[in-house]
Write a protein that holds these residues in place. Sequence first.
Motif, PDB file in Angstrom:
ATOM      1  N   ILE A   1       0.973  14.924   0.349  1.00 22.06           N
ATOM      2  CA  ILE A   1       1.894  14.092   1.131  1.00 22.06           C
ATOM      3  C   ILE A   1       2.318  12.879   0.302  1.00 22.06           C
ATOM      4  CG2 ILE A   1       2.202  12.763   3.255  1.00 22.06           C
ATOM      5  CD1 ILE A   1      -0.071  14.405   4.481  1.00 22.06           C
ATOM      6  N   PRO A   2       3.537  12.873  -0.233  1.00 23.94           N
ATOM      7  CA  PRO A   2       4.043  11.662  -0.891  1.00 23.94           C
ATOM      8  C   PRO A   2       4.433  10.643   0.174  1.00 23.94           C
ATOM      9  CG  PRO A   2       5.709  13.384  -0.918  1.00 23.94           C
ATOM     10  CD  PRO A   2       4.486  13.984  -0.286  1.00 23.94           C
ATOM     11  N   LEU A   3       4.188   9.372  -0.101  1.00 26.44           N
ATOM     12  CA  LEU A   3       4.502   8.358   0.907  1.00 26.44           C
ATOM     13  C   LEU A   3       4.976   7.074   0.251  1.00 26.44           C
ATOM     14  CD1 LEU A   3       1.932   5.977   1.375  1.00 26.44           C
ATOM     15  CD2 LEU A   3       0.784   8.199   1.509  1.00 26.44           C
ATOM     16  N   PHE A   4       5.830   6.384   0.970  1.00 30.33           N
ATOM     17  CA  PHE A   4       6.325   5.078   0.537  1.00 30.33           C
ATOM     18  C   PHE A   4       6.568   4.232   1.774  1.00 30.33           C
ATOM     19  CE2 PHE A   4       9.997   2.293  -0.666  1.00 30.33           C
ATOM     20  CZ  PHE A   4       9.302   1.492  -1.567  1.00 30.33           C
ATOM     21  N   ASN A   5       5.730   3.225   1.972  1.00 28.31           N
ATOM     22  CA  ASN A   5       5.826   2.324   3.124  1.00 28.31           C
ATOM     23  C   ASN A   5       5.811   3.084   4.449  1.00 28.31           C
ATOM     24  OD1 ASN A   5       5.954   0.168   1.362  1.00 28.31           O
ATOM     25  ND2 ASN A   5       8.179  -0.056   1.489  1.00 28.31           N
ATOM     26  N   GLU A   6       4.729   3.827   4.672  1.00 30.52           N
ATOM     27  CA  GLU A   6       4.574   4.587   5.917  1.00 30.52           C
ATOM     28  C   GLU A   6       3.268   4.216   6.600  1.00 30.52           C
ATOM     29  OE1 GLU A   6       6.797   6.357   7.235  1.00 30.52           O
ATOM     30  OE2 GLU A   6       8.183   6.990   5.650  1.00 30.52           O
ATOM     31  N   VAL A   7       2.938   2.926   6.622  1.00 27.46           N
ATOM     32  CA  VAL A   7       1.637   2.480   7.091  1.00 27.46           C
ATOM     33  C   VAL A   7       1.369   2.879   8.542  1.00 27.46           C
ATOM     34  CG1 VAL A   7       2.515   0.194   7.768  1.00 27.46           C
ATOM     35  CG2 VAL A   7       0.097   0.474   7.190  1.00 27.46           C
ATOM     36  N   GLU A   8       2.403   2.884   9.392  1.00 28.20           N
ATOM     37  CA  GLU A   8       2.183   3.178  10.814  1.00 28.20           C
ATOM     38  C   GLU A   8       1.834   4.649  11.067  1.00 28.20           C
ATOM     39  OE1 GLU A   8       5.566   0.067  10.565  1.00 28.20           O
ATOM     40  OE2 GLU A   8       5.106   2.036   9.680  1.00 28.20           O
ATOM     41  N   SER A   9       2.402   5.539  10.299  1.00 30.17           N
ATOM     42  CA  SER A   9       2.285   6.965  10.606  1.00 30.17           C
ATOM     43  C   SER A   9       1.046   7.634  10.010  1.00 30.17           C
ATOM     44  CB  SER A   9       3.537   7.705  10.114  1.00 30.17           C
ATOM     45  OG  SER A   9       3.657   7.610   8.711  1.00 30.17           O
ATOM     46  N   LEU A  10       0.424   7.034   8.993  1.00 30.17           N
ATOM     47  CA  LEU A  10      -0.649   7.713   8.265  1.00 30.17           C
ATOM     48  C   LEU A  10      -1.859   8.073   9.136  1.00 30.17           C
ATOM     49  CD1 LEU A  10      -0.574   5.786   4.858  1.00 30.17           C
ATOM     50  CD2 LEU A  10       0.327   8.062   5.378  1.00 30.17           C
TER      51      LEU A  10
ATOM     52  N   ASP B   1       0.578   7.572  -2.899  1.00 31.48           N
ATOM     53  CA  ASP B   1       1.281   6.333  -2.552  1.00 31.48           C
ATOM     54  C   ASP B   1       2.236   5.971  -3.685  1.00 31.48           C
ATOM     55  OD1 ASP B   1       2.137   3.805  -1.916  1.00 31.48           O
ATOM     56  OD2 ASP B   1       0.161   3.025  -1.405  1.00 31.48           O
ATOM     57  N   ASP B   2       3.514   6.091  -3.393  1.00 32.95           N
ATOM     58  CA  ASP B   2       4.552   5.873  -4.415  1.00 32.95           C
ATOM     59  C   ASP B   2       4.962   4.398  -4.474  1.00 32.95           C
ATOM     60  OD1 ASP B   2       6.458   6.392  -6.351  1.00 32.95           O
ATOM     61  OD2 ASP B   2       7.971   7.072  -4.916  1.00 32.95           O
ATOM     62  N   GLY B   3       3.977   3.526  -4.719  1.00 30.01           N
ATOM     63  CA  GLY B   3       4.273   2.105  -4.889  1.00 30.01           C
ATOM     64  C   GLY B   3       4.550   1.360  -3.602  1.00 30.01           C
ATOM     65  N   SER B   4       3.881   1.709  -2.511  1.00 31.09           N
ATOM     66  CA  SER B   4       4.100   1.022  -1.227  1.00 31.09           C
ATOM     67  C   SER B   4       3.653  -0.438  -1.312  1.00 31.09           C
ATOM     68  CB  SER B   4       3.325   1.720  -0.108  1.00 31.09           C
ATOM     69  OG  SER B   4       3.768   3.054   0.071  1.00 31.09           O
ATOM     70  N   TYR B   5       4.306  -1.276  -0.521  1.00 32.78           N
ATOM     71  CA  TYR B   5       3.937  -2.690  -0.472  1.00 32.78           C
ATOM     72  C   TYR B   5       3.720  -3.162   0.961  1.00 32.78           C
ATOM     73  CZ  TYR B   5       9.021  -2.754   0.167  1.00 32.78           C
ATOM     74  OH  TYR B   5      10.299  -2.485   0.591  1.00 32.78           O
ATOM     75  N   ASP B   6       3.543  -2.248   1.900  1.00 32.79           N
ATOM     76  CA  ASP B   6       3.382  -2.614   3.307  1.00 32.79           C
ATOM     77  C   ASP B   6       1.948  -2.451   3.804  1.00 32.79           C
ATOM     78  OD1 ASP B   6       3.185   0.131   3.266  1.00 32.79           O
ATOM     79  OD2 ASP B   6       4.351   0.433   5.109  1.00 32.79           O
TER      80      ASP B   6
ATOM     81  N   SER C   1       0.087   0.356   3.020  1.00 32.81           N
ATOM     82  CA  SER C   1      -0.217   1.779   3.140  1.00 32.81           C
ATOM     83  C   SER C   1      -1.481   2.148   2.366  1.00 32.81           C
ATOM     84  CB  SER C   1       0.959   2.615   2.629  1.00 32.81           C
ATOM     85  OG  SER C   1       2.082   2.488   3.466  1.00 32.81           O
ATOM     86  N   TRP C   2      -1.661   1.573   1.162  1.00 36.69           N
ATOM     87  CA  TRP C   2      -2.817   1.948   0.350  1.00 36.69           C
ATOM     88  C   TRP C   2      -4.123   1.523   1.012  1.00 36.69           C
ATOM     89  CZ3 TRP C   2      -4.277   5.360  -2.808  1.00 36.69           C
ATOM     90  CH2 TRP C   2      -5.432   5.217  -3.562  1.00 36.69           C
ATOM     91  N   GLU C   3      -4.139   0.391   1.658  1.00 32.20           N
ATOM     92  CA  GLU C   3      -5.338  -0.043   2.351  1.00 32.20           C
ATOM     93  C   GLU C   3      -5.698   0.940   3.466  1.00 32.20           C
ATOM     94  OE1 GLU C   3      -2.887  -1.960   1.435  1.00 32.20           O
ATOM     95  OE2 GLU C   3      -3.909  -3.278  -0.003  1.00 32.20           O
ATOM     96  N   VAL C   4      -4.678   1.444   4.144  1.00 30.32           N
ATOM     97  CA  VAL C   4      -4.920   2.435   5.193  1.00 30.32           C
ATOM     98  C   VAL C   4      -5.452   3.728   4.587  1.00 30.32           C
ATOM     99  CG1 VAL C   4      -3.805   3.862   6.960  1.00 30.32           C
ATOM    100  CG2 VAL C   4      -3.189   1.456   6.736  1.00 30.32           C
TER     101      VAL C   4
ATOM    102  N   ILE D   1      -3.965   8.758  -4.169  1.00 34.37           N
ATOM    103  CA  ILE D   1      -3.496   8.443  -5.520  1.00 34.37           C
ATOM    104  C   ILE D   1      -2.437   7.356  -5.365  1.00 34.37           C
ATOM    105  CG2 ILE D   1      -2.346   9.289  -7.602  1.00 34.37           C
ATOM    106  CD1 ILE D   1      -3.361  12.100  -6.862  1.00 34.37           C
ATOM    107  N   LYS D   2      -2.596   6.256  -6.075  1.00 30.85           N
ATOM    108  CA  LYS D   2      -1.661   5.146  -5.935  1.00 30.85           C
ATOM    109  C   LYS D   2      -0.913   4.918  -7.242  1.00 30.85           C
ATOM    110  CE  LYS D   2      -1.364   0.170  -4.937  1.00 30.85           C
ATOM    111  NZ  LYS D   2      -0.143   0.305  -4.128  1.00 30.85           N
TER     112      LYS D   2
END
Length: 316
Positions: A7-16, A40-45, A47-50, A64-65
Amino acid sequence: MDISVVIPLFNEVESLPELTSWIARVMDEHRFSYEIILVDDGSYDGSWEVVCELHEQNPAIRGIKFRRNYGKSAALNTGFEATKGDVVITMDADLQDSPDEIPELYRRIKEEQYDLISGWKAKRYDPPSKTIPTKLFNAATRKMSGIDNLHDFNCGLKAYRKAVVKNIEVYGEMHRYIPVIAKWAGFTKIGEQVVEHRARKYGKTKFGMSRFINGFLDLLSIFFVGKFGKRPMHFFGSMGVLSFFVGLVMAIWIVTEKLIHIAHNERYRDATDNPLFYIALVAIIVGSQLFLTGFVAELVARSSSDRNKYQIEETV
């Protein structure tokens, strides 16, 4: 391991949390051994913490970040390299793809021996500004690739046999044309499955209108590289010879016509006064340049480290 979900993601903190919980529930119900790889494709919201929290709760979830945003193709390619499952499922992180489709996709890969199953969102919840260009691109891709049985090349929900993801490279913005890349790599058993398209629940789309221009350019690129990547002289050389020959025939015609007029003591005009002369000159020059381009490209191709790299299915 049965299934790897990339699952590639970018700023999808709510849905994870909701997405991973849904996937885990489906896997447990069908008793699949699985892993979920969140790229995590460089999220800044946040997402990586989640992702880190989800990994602590469920070790089957891996993360993978990227240091910065590289794009969906880079995220998929990196995820493919990390997979361990016999069947690889890709889906978007925005909850528009349903994990309930996974068991049927897995069954078709394992039992019907497909190399790749691409989802088709027959009923979409997107505006016409997105659906109409998408239909045009899909039609063009079907025509150029020869994969006539796919309606939606860019659907994020796909299933792959493990050998496919380990033998293809997705780069640039080529994620739109993974079925085409797979076909050029020799994986020709490609199928389609109608899947549910859900309305976006959180956030907003990350793709703008520029993706349609880039998509068309990528299509031309992948078509050319797939067909002539190992033999560029066949393309440039044939075009160059044809152009040079047409120009040469025009030049001979102009000179012959002038000599005939001179032989009959008739009035004639200089070759440089004939517009056809300049067309012939351009054709000869362009033909020579195309031929030389093919020659240089052939030298580059022969010097490539993967010039003799071919897809091997199996050995005995």
